[in-house]
Design an enzyme around this catalytic site. Sequence first.
Site, short mmCIF file in Angstrom:
data_model
loop_
_atom_site.label_atom_id
_atom_site.label_comp_id
_atom_site.label_asym_id
_atom_site.label_seq_id
_atom_site.Cartn_x
_atom_site.Cartn_y
_atom_site.Cartn_z
N ASP A 1 0.86 -1.19 0.00
CA ASP A 1 0.00 0.00 0.00
C ASP A 1 0.90 1.24 0.00
O ASP A 1 2.12 1.14 0.19
CB ASP A 1 -0.86 -0.05 1.27
CG ASP A 1 -1.89 1.08 1.34
OD1 ASP A 1 -2.26 1.63 0.28
OD2 ASP A 1 -2.33 1.40 2.47
N GLU B 1 2.62 4.86 -4.10
CA GLU B 1 2.62 5.82 -5.23
C GLU B 1 3.95 6.57 -5.34
O GLU B 1 4.32 6.86 -6.49
CB GLU B 1 1.45 6.80 -5.06
CG GLU B 1 0.09 6.15 -5.18
CD GLU B 1 -0.28 5.30 -3.97
OE1 GLU B 1 0.20 5.61 -2.87
OE2 GLU B 1 -1.04 4.32 -4.12
N ASP C 1 -9.01 3.45 -2.32
CA ASP C 1 -10.01 3.90 -1.35
C ASP C 1 -11.31 4.36 -1.99
O ASP C 1 -11.59 5.56 -2.08
CB ASP C 1 -9.41 5.01 -0.49
CG ASP C 1 -8.23 4.50 0.32
OD1 ASP C 1 -8.10 3.26 0.47
OD2 ASP C 1 -7.44 5.32 0.81
O1 MIG Z 1 -5.63 5.22 4.48
O2 MIG Z 1 -3.37 1.17 5.79
O3 MIG Z 1 -5.94 2.17 0.50
O4 MIG Z 1 -6.85 0.03 2.05
O5 MIG Z 1 -6.69 0.30 4.82
C1 MIG Z 1 -4.28 5.27 4.20
C2 MIG Z 1 -4.53 1.90 5.94
C3 MIG Z 1 -3.56 3.95 4.22
C4 MIG Z 1 -4.86 3.09 2.41
C5 MIG Z 1 -5.37 1.87 1.76
C6 MIG Z 1 -6.37 1.20 2.65
C7 MIG Z 1 -5.73 0.88 3.97
C8 MIG Z 1 -5.19 2.16 4.61
N1 MIG Z 1 -4.25 2.81 3.70
#
Ligand code: MIG
Length: 821
Positions: free
Chosen positions: A402, A405, A480
């Site tokens: 995650d 980017e 998200d």
């Molecule tokens: O919200 O790790 O898209 O699936 O639960 C910022 C926490 C960080 C974004 C991800 C989301 C995940 C969340 N992350």
Amino acid sequence: MHTSEEIHPDQVGAEHTQAYRSLGPVTGSISHEAGVTVHGEAGNLSLWRLSPQVLRIACALQADSAQMVPTEALIPQQPQEDWEVTDYQSKLVVRTGAFHVALDKETLSVQIRQGSEQDYGEYSFSFSGSRLRCRGKLKEEAAIFGLGETTGYLNKRGDRYTMWNSDVLDPHVPDMESLYQSIPLLIHHSAEGSLGLFIDHPGRMTIDMRESNDYYDVETMNGEMDLYIIAGKDLRGVVTSYTGLTGRMQMPPLWSLGYQQSRFSYMNQEEVLDLARTFRAKQIPCDAIYLDIHYMDHYKVFSFDPVQFPDPQGMIEELKEMGLRIVPIVDPGVKMDEGYTIYEEGLAERHFCKFADGEAYIGNVWPGPSVFPDFTEKRTREWWGALHRFYVEHGISGIWNDMNEPSVFNSPTKTMDEEVVHGNNGQPRTHGDLHNIYGMLMCKATKEGLDTLLEGERSFVLTRAGYAGIQRYAAVWTGDNRSYWQHMEMFMAMGMNLGLSGVAFCGADVGGFMHHASGELLVRWTQLGAFTPFFRNHSAIETRQQEPWTFGEQVEEICRTFIELRYSLLPYLYSLFHEAAQTGLPVMRPLVLEYPQDERTFNLSDQFLLGNQMLVAPIYRPGAEHRSVYLPEGVWYDYWTGSRYEGGRPYLARAGLDRIPLFVKSGAVIPMTSGLQHTGEAVWSKLNVHIYGRGTEGHDGQVLAGEYMLYEDDGISRAYQTGEFSCLHISFEEADGVLEVNTSYNHTDEAVAGNERELLFTIHQLSFVPVRIVGLSEVPSLPHLEVQTAGWYYDRQGHHLSVKVPFRAGHEHGVKISVNG
Ligand code: MIG
């Protein structure tokens, strides 16, 4: 919140209005071994032919286009060496293979053809400052597909996108020109044919199909552009050629096709185990539970919180006994913390991103001030990959990447500073130039690390960010989204375009991530999710819980039924994954892929095909129990009722809360299994092959034939790569009063074959009443068949014929069934 002030006339931003001029006139051309370079006054371009279908055109203002190196998106290609350049009046004509490229000596714009009739477009280059633009023609009737993960509908024509991987928590709406993934692939499609254009450019790039009806513009900011023209003949051909360039996925472990449960976050070990026990107690199939950021010690990657997760090993073993796996989240940010081995090791070995002057790049993410591995460096990828020993030793084989980017909380641009200089294996480039590929290279590191450590077991990586080629390393979830009906709808077009862009293994957070799900939304979304390649329920902290049992018994019951249906369909799905791994064709398909001539499918965004035999038309509005469904040519049956439909027109489908409109094509062969709570081997001990015949209305003297290939292997190891799999070919032919079904193995391996299995054929919509089946006797009822090893039964009301035959998986001779009416 933004107010009307945003659109105050004085606030309107100054659009880039500077004049563009061409790269010409030509000052010279050089043919070299593998291609041709043409120099113009203001820039140069090089052409290579990579295959009979693919031409590469690199264009640069300052740099030498002949030296431009393809990014990691591409599998290394060997250019073909046959070139002929002729000077012909105002043009330079380049011939290579069947391609005919006419380059205008005044402007350097190119026109590409094959023979006299195949037109592969015109591409004119121009520039303004360091902006380099390629303008291509849009045929009047063409639709545009691809472009990976985008909001909006199936046909991208009329939209504009910016390729710039972005962490977008704001609601995903059509205004969002950028999301987490950038896949710069445009597929032009019309009834006459398809043409792909892939732009291998991981820096910022805009793709504008809105400004004009007659052309589109692709624009990069750094004076370089690397184009691949994919003349794939038809849509399938383009997807196949594109994935030939950028790669295909490996077979994922079967468990990753099961239902997965996630939450930001399951906070501690007991909660995770309780969740697992609840699934089993309620008999809701599930294969994996995701651990979001709270499992870590102070958000340090490669750690478990010693208080909340005191015994991860024990927890994971207990889960394994229940047939469940853990997939922990791993973000790229490494906490700056003295004494934290990963930080210290990375610092000592110079693995973190830095500016030109050597100063480290520091950004705030969950752990506070953090540093970021430079994944462009092979040696750093190897280091990062090897760190996954920590997880593998805990019995983990799936990782969730995650924030890659990368997302940076305290940066004005919300990502890494563009001035950061990536090492890039001795060819340093700024982050600005490589931004979109950063996340994919993290996945590459993760995937390759896991594959090395797992010693023959398959790994699974899920990612949020990606670039062209991401399918080689990870499955993609679309970030998200929200518990909005609109977002459930939006995923259909998004998933279909991801599929056409090479990413067969994709899915959205079922139930929605932000905002609050309702029972009805969860039901409808679970029904859709059951047919999407990746099937995971996930939701955000402080939103309403949305496990399948949260909204009372009725919702739970329907969710269970659809999760069970997903598991029943695993033999069919797994074979589709095999097809995707072989050819790059998607699992979740827009109708246009299978019916490319049918213009009514060109922007059909709210229904899709699973493979080519099942048509899924989800209900995606609250309170709705009906919707219109377009059935393409051919005969279709309602999966639930068996009603027959002549395709080529829309119908009104009815689906109460416990149904999803689902259709199967006449001639389909669909293998299903039953009774799973989680996956095991992909060698199905219970196999029910559903065949869809001509129907009782089908007495038209014609013969209906269908065929299918069932792919099977152990579902977990990489032994399939060395031949340990089997392909069972199933075919049937139905004419007036006779049905013949044949099975035979095209490929079989002892390691996966030889198992005894129950093989049941269910023939739906038989056009006649069966009287005799050679070598088998009729039994009085279906339950009789269940206890017998062979026999047949005909249900006169439903017109289903059930035939059970003794069968040994992998047995050379296969099975032959002859039914007479
Ligand atoms: O919200 O790790 O898209 O699936 O639960 C910022 C926490 C960080 C974004 C991800 C989301 C995940 C969340 N992350």
